[in-house]
Design a protein around this motif. Structure first.
Motif, PDB file in Angstrom:
ATOM      1  N   GLY A 141      37.516  67.354  23.345  1.00  0.00           N
ATOM      2  CA  GLY A 141      37.889  66.000  23.730  1.00  0.00           C
ATOM      3  C   GLY A 141      39.178  65.596  23.042  1.00  0.00           C
ATOM      4  N   ASP A 142      39.401  64.306  22.921  1.00  0.00           N
ATOM      5  CA  ASP A 142      40.671  63.781  22.440  1.00  0.00           C
ATOM      6  C   ASP A 142      40.976  64.197  21.002  1.00  0.00           C
ATOM      7  N   ALA A 143      42.259  64.403  20.725  1.00  0.00           N
ATOM      8  CA  ALA A 143      42.740  64.702  19.375  1.00  0.00           C
ATOM      9  C   ALA A 143      43.905  63.768  19.081  1.00  0.00           C
ATOM     10  N   TYR A 144      43.724  62.892  18.118  1.00  0.00           N
ATOM     11  CA  TYR A 144      44.742  61.908  17.762  1.00  0.00           C
ATOM     12  C   TYR A 144      45.169  62.099  16.314  1.00  0.00           C
ATOM     13  N   ALA A 145      46.435  61.769  16.053  1.00  0.00           N
ATOM     14  CA  ALA A 145      46.963  61.700  14.683  1.00  0.00           C
ATOM     15  C   ALA A 145      46.601  62.950  13.873  1.00  0.00           C
ATOM     16  N   GLY A 146      45.814  62.783  12.804  1.00  0.00           N
ATOM     17  CA  GLY A 146      45.450  63.932  11.986  1.00  0.00           C
ATOM     18  C   GLY A 146      44.698  65.005  12.751  1.00  0.00           C
ATOM     19  N   GLY A 147      44.019  64.620  13.836  1.00  0.00           N
ATOM     20  CA  GLY A 147      43.371  65.602  14.689  1.00  0.00           C
ATOM     21  C   GLY A 147      44.374  66.541  15.332  1.00  0.00           C
ATOM     22  N   MET A 148      45.571  66.027  15.595  1.00  0.00           N
ATOM     23  CA  MET A 148      46.658  66.873  16.097  1.00  0.00           C
ATOM     24  C   MET A 148      47.075  67.878  15.031  1.00  0.00           C
ATOM     25  N   GLY A 149      47.033  67.459  13.770  1.00  0.00           N
ATOM     26  CA  GLY A 149      47.350  68.377  12.690  1.00  0.00           C
ATOM     27  C   GLY A 149      46.339  69.500  12.601  1.00  0.00           C
ATOM     28  N   ASP A 164      40.279  70.265  30.044  1.00  0.00           N
ATOM     29  CA  ASP A 164      41.433  69.730  30.762  1.00  0.00           C
ATOM     30  C   ASP A 164      41.480  68.211  30.813  1.00  0.00           C
ATOM     31  N   SER A 165      40.406  67.558  30.352  1.00  0.00           N
ATOM     32  CA  SER A 165      40.390  66.095  30.300  1.00  0.00           C
ATOM     33  C   SER A 165      40.826  65.543  28.940  1.00  0.00           C
ATOM     34  N   ALA A 166      41.105  66.423  27.970  1.00  0.00           N
ATOM     35  CA  ALA A 166      41.467  65.972  26.621  1.00  0.00           C
ATOM     36  C   ALA A 166      42.810  65.251  26.624  1.00  0.00           C
ATOM     37  N   ARG A 167      42.922  64.283  25.739  1.00  0.00           N
ATOM     38  CA  ARG A 167      44.186  63.561  25.556  1.00  0.00           C
ATOM     39  C   ARG A 167      44.649  63.718  24.110  1.00  0.00           C
ATOM     40  N   PHE A 168      45.953  63.613  23.938  1.00  0.00           N
ATOM     41  CA  PHE A 168      46.549  63.873  22.638  1.00  0.00           C
ATOM     42  C   PHE A 168      47.512  62.740  22.296  1.00  0.00           C
ATOM     43  N   CYS A 169      47.615  62.441  21.005  1.00  0.00           N
ATOM     44  CA  CYS A 169      48.503  61.348  20.612  1.00  0.00           C
ATOM     45  C   CYS A 169      48.844  61.449  19.128  1.00  0.00           C
ATOM     46  N   LEU A 170      50.108  61.297  18.836  1.00  0.00           N
ATOM     47  CA  LEU A 170      50.588  61.161  17.457  1.00  0.00           C
ATOM     48  C   LEU A 170      50.818  59.670  17.255  1.00  0.00           C
ATOM     49  N   ARG A 216      52.546  53.594  15.589  1.00  0.00           N
ATOM     50  CA  ARG A 216      51.958  52.317  16.027  1.00  0.00           C
ATOM     51  C   ARG A 216      51.460  51.501  14.848  1.00  0.00           C
ATOM     52  N   LEU A 217      51.091  52.215  13.766  1.00  0.00           N
ATOM     53  CA  LEU A 217      50.548  51.546  12.581  1.00  0.00           C
ATOM     54  C   LEU A 217      51.594  51.390  11.480  1.00  0.00           C
ATOM     55  N   GLY A 218      52.839  51.686  11.817  1.00  0.00           N
ATOM     56  CA  GLY A 218      53.888  51.615  10.808  1.00  0.00           C
ATOM     57  C   GLY A 218      53.865  52.784   9.848  1.00  0.00           C
ATOM     58  N   LEU A 219      53.231  53.879  10.256  1.00  0.00           N
ATOM     59  CA  LEU A 219      53.125  55.078   9.427  1.00  0.00           C
ATOM     60  C   LEU A 219      53.901  56.223  10.061  1.00  0.00           C
ATOM     61  N   ILE A 220      53.927  57.367   9.409  1.00  0.00           N
ATOM     62  CA  ILE A 220      54.587  58.550   9.951  1.00  0.00           C
ATOM     63  C   ILE A 220      53.651  59.755   9.817  1.00  0.00           C
ATOM     64  N   PRO A 221      53.728  60.716  10.745  1.00  0.00           N
ATOM     65  CA  PRO A 221      52.853  61.897  10.683  1.00  0.00           C
ATOM     66  C   PRO A 221      53.415  62.968   9.753  1.00  0.00           C
ATOM     67  N   ALA A 222      53.676  62.580   8.520  1.00  0.00           N
ATOM     68  CA  ALA A 222      54.414  63.454   7.602  1.00  0.00           C
ATOM     69  C   ALA A 222      53.638  64.696   7.194  1.00  0.00           C
ATOM     70  N   THR A 223      52.390  64.525   6.767  1.00  0.00           N
ATOM     71  CA  THR A 223      51.624  65.656   6.241  1.00  0.00           C
ATOM     72  C   THR A 223      51.345  66.696   7.316  1.00  0.00           C
ATOM     73  N   ILE A 224      51.120  66.230   8.535  1.00  0.00           N
ATOM     74  CA  ILE A 224      50.824  67.167   9.619  1.00  0.00           C
ATOM     75  C   ILE A 224      52.084  67.722  10.276  1.00  0.00           C
ATOM     76  N   ALA A 225      53.241  67.145   9.954  1.00  0.00           N
ATOM     77  CA  ALA A 225      54.487  67.493  10.646  1.00  0.00           C
ATOM     78  C   ALA A 225      54.827  68.987  10.630  1.00  0.00           C
ATOM     79  N   PHE A 280      56.539  61.813  18.177  1.00  0.00           N
ATOM     80  CA  PHE A 280      56.466  61.177  16.853  1.00  0.00           C
ATOM     81  C   PHE A 280      56.928  59.729  16.956  1.00  0.00           C
ATOM     82  N   THR A 281      58.016  59.510  17.667  1.00  0.00           N
ATOM     83  CA  THR A 281      58.646  58.181  17.672  1.00  0.00           C
ATOM     84  C   THR A 281      58.032  57.226  18.688  1.00  0.00           C
ATOM     85  N   THR A 282      57.580  57.744  19.839  1.00  0.00           N
ATOM     86  CA  THR A 282      57.015  56.855  20.862  1.00  0.00           C
ATOM     87  C   THR A 282      55.530  56.601  20.649  1.00  0.00           C
ATOM     88  N   ALA A 283      54.845  57.523  19.982  1.00  0.00           N
ATOM     89  CA  ALA A 283      53.390  57.446  19.820  1.00  0.00           C
ATOM     90  C   ALA A 283      52.679  57.360  21.166  1.00  0.00           C
TER      91      ALA A 283
END
Length: 264
Positions: free
Chosen positions: A111-119, A131-137, A141-150, A166-169
């Motif tokens: 299923g869906d993988a968001y933020a740290g789940g993408m890492g 094929d129904s899974a969705r992904f999002c960094l 949106r929270l004023g943070l950056i995906p630095a550790t998973i980058a 990364f920039t559009t989220a």
């Protein structure tokens, strides 16, 4: 390690395959400090299991991983700079434990993988997703950056796509993830387990030392300049493989038209 004492994960062994399952479905398998610690310990332990030839990272429930647990994030809001750094390093250590595991790791993305789940999925070697899974960094949106998973996500998505997501989220679908290379195979929910099992069986049919060396080869060579040192390095690696007991057995079994000794 006492796998039956884990609170946030389950670990099962079937033949030469270990399956590590995220087990916090009530919070979409979001991770907190306890799950991070358990994942780190489990992958370091599995790395030492000679009888494990492949690892599957799976999840219970409808989502694969929603990233950071909200209650954990609330605690972090009150952390000092030193506490935040230490906390981020624990997450970094977890991702490194998955990425550096000498056994190939298949992400079974249900299923869906968001933020740290993408890492998490980006640290794996092969990603099979419904094929129904969705992904999002979603960090921006929270004023943070995906630095550790980058380091892992950029390797998986590529630089250009990472700049965008990364920039559009923005959320993106499995077809896009497949096109970008984040996902290795997109399948129906009905075919998810079958596909993962087939891939695990293929991995277990190959020379175990060769599989580990192949994984290390990619990590060591990706992005390096094609110079004399790299050419000499690769020549030395194949020479060592040819002279190894596994290499000699593999060639002999091929010439003698029989199964190699390591094949289950």
């Amino acid at each position: 390690m006492q796998y039956d004492k884990l609170e946030n994960l389950s670990v099962e062994f079937a033949g030469q395959v270990a399956t590590v399952t995220l087990n916090r479905p009530d919070v979409r398998n979001a991770f907190n400090e306890a799950m991070i610690a358990e994942l780190t310990a489990v992958f370091r332990a599995l790395d030492q299991h000679d009888d494990v030839r492949a690892v599957v990272l799976a999840a219970n429930g409808k989502a694969f991983c929603a990233g950071a647990d909200l209650n954990w994030m609330k605690k972090m809001a009150g952390y000092s700079d030193d506490e935040n750094r230490a906390d981020a390093l624990r997450l970094a250590d977890m991702l490194a434990a998955i990425y550096r595991c000498s056994k190939p790791v298949i992400a079974r993305v249900n299923g869906d993988a968001y933020a740290g789940g993408m890492g998490l999925i980006s640290a794996c070697d092969i990603v099979v997703a419904v094929d129904s899974a969705r992904f999002c960094l979603s960090e921006a949106r929270l004023g943070l950056i995906p630095a550790t998973i980058a380091p892992y996500v950029i390797r998986a998505l590529g630089e250009q796509a990472s700049r965008r997501y990364f920039t559009t989220a923005e959320q993106f679908d499995c077809a896009t993830a497949l096109r970008l290379g984040l996902v290795s195979e997109a399948v129906s929910a009905e075919r998810l387990d079958e596909t993962v099992q087939q891939l695990a069986a293929v991995l277990c049919s190959n020379g175990p030392h060769a599989v580990r060396a192949c994984k290390q080869l990619v990590q060591d060579i990706a992005g390096r300049e094609l110079d004399t040192a790299l050419i000499e390095d690769t020549a030395a690696r194949i020479a060592q493989a040819r002279a190894s007991a596994e290499g000699r057995e593999g060639v002999a079994s091929f010439l003698e038209k029989r199964a190699p000794a390591w094949r289950p």
